[in-house]
Design an enzyme around this catalytic site. Structure first.
Site: not given
Ligand code: AMP
Ligand code: ZN
Length: 113
Positions: A30-31, A99
């Site tokens: 996760d970023i 996810h």
């Molecule tokens: P959610 O809030 O459950 O939809 O989770 C989405 C997750 O994706 C969050 O924890 C973000 O930090 C993560 N995220 C968003 N963009 C990216 C990216 N480019 N690479 C990795 N993680 C990401």
């Protein structure tokens, strides 16, 4: 799906820190990690979210959890970790490609916020 962030990550069009990949799932860091281990396990097939999942998706939903358990074992965080599907905007879901969050490596409080 063309306009899906996570489909683009799977396709390598957007960079990610890959943790694991097979024919069914892609796993990456996760970023914005919320714990020392915070990885996302995503099906390669686009599914919008848990509430849109169909009976045909049952196997991949279960498989994502088994992949999470394997990663937790590999990382030595089996004392306590959490798998989470945020479902809908009210839960914080911000990316609409299913996810599974795997969080661990620190004490996790209950209930989550
Ligand atoms: P959610 O809030 O459950 O939809 O989770 C989405 C997750 O994706 C969050 O924890 C973000 O930090 C993560 N995220 C968003 N963009 C990216 C990216 N480019 N690479 C990795 N993680 C990401
Ligand atoms: Zn997608």
């Amino acid at each position: 799906m063309d306009d899906c962030l996570f489909c683009k990550i799977i396709a390598g069009k957007i960079p990610s820190r890959k943790v694991y990949e097979d024919d069914k799932v892609y796993v990456f860091e996760d970023i914005h990690p919320k714990a020392p281990t915070h990885v996302l396990i995503i099906p390669k097939r686009h599914i919008r979210g848990l509430k849109e999942a169909q009976e045909d998706d049952a196997e991949i939903i279960g498989y994502c959890h088994l992949v999470a358990a394997n990663i937790a074992r590999d990382r030595g965080i089996e004392d306590g970790y959490r798998t989470v599907y945020n479902v809908g905007p009210g839960s914080g879901q911000s990316v609409f490609h299913l996810h599974l969050h795997l969080l661990g490596g620190r004490h996790l409080t209950w209930p989550p916020g």
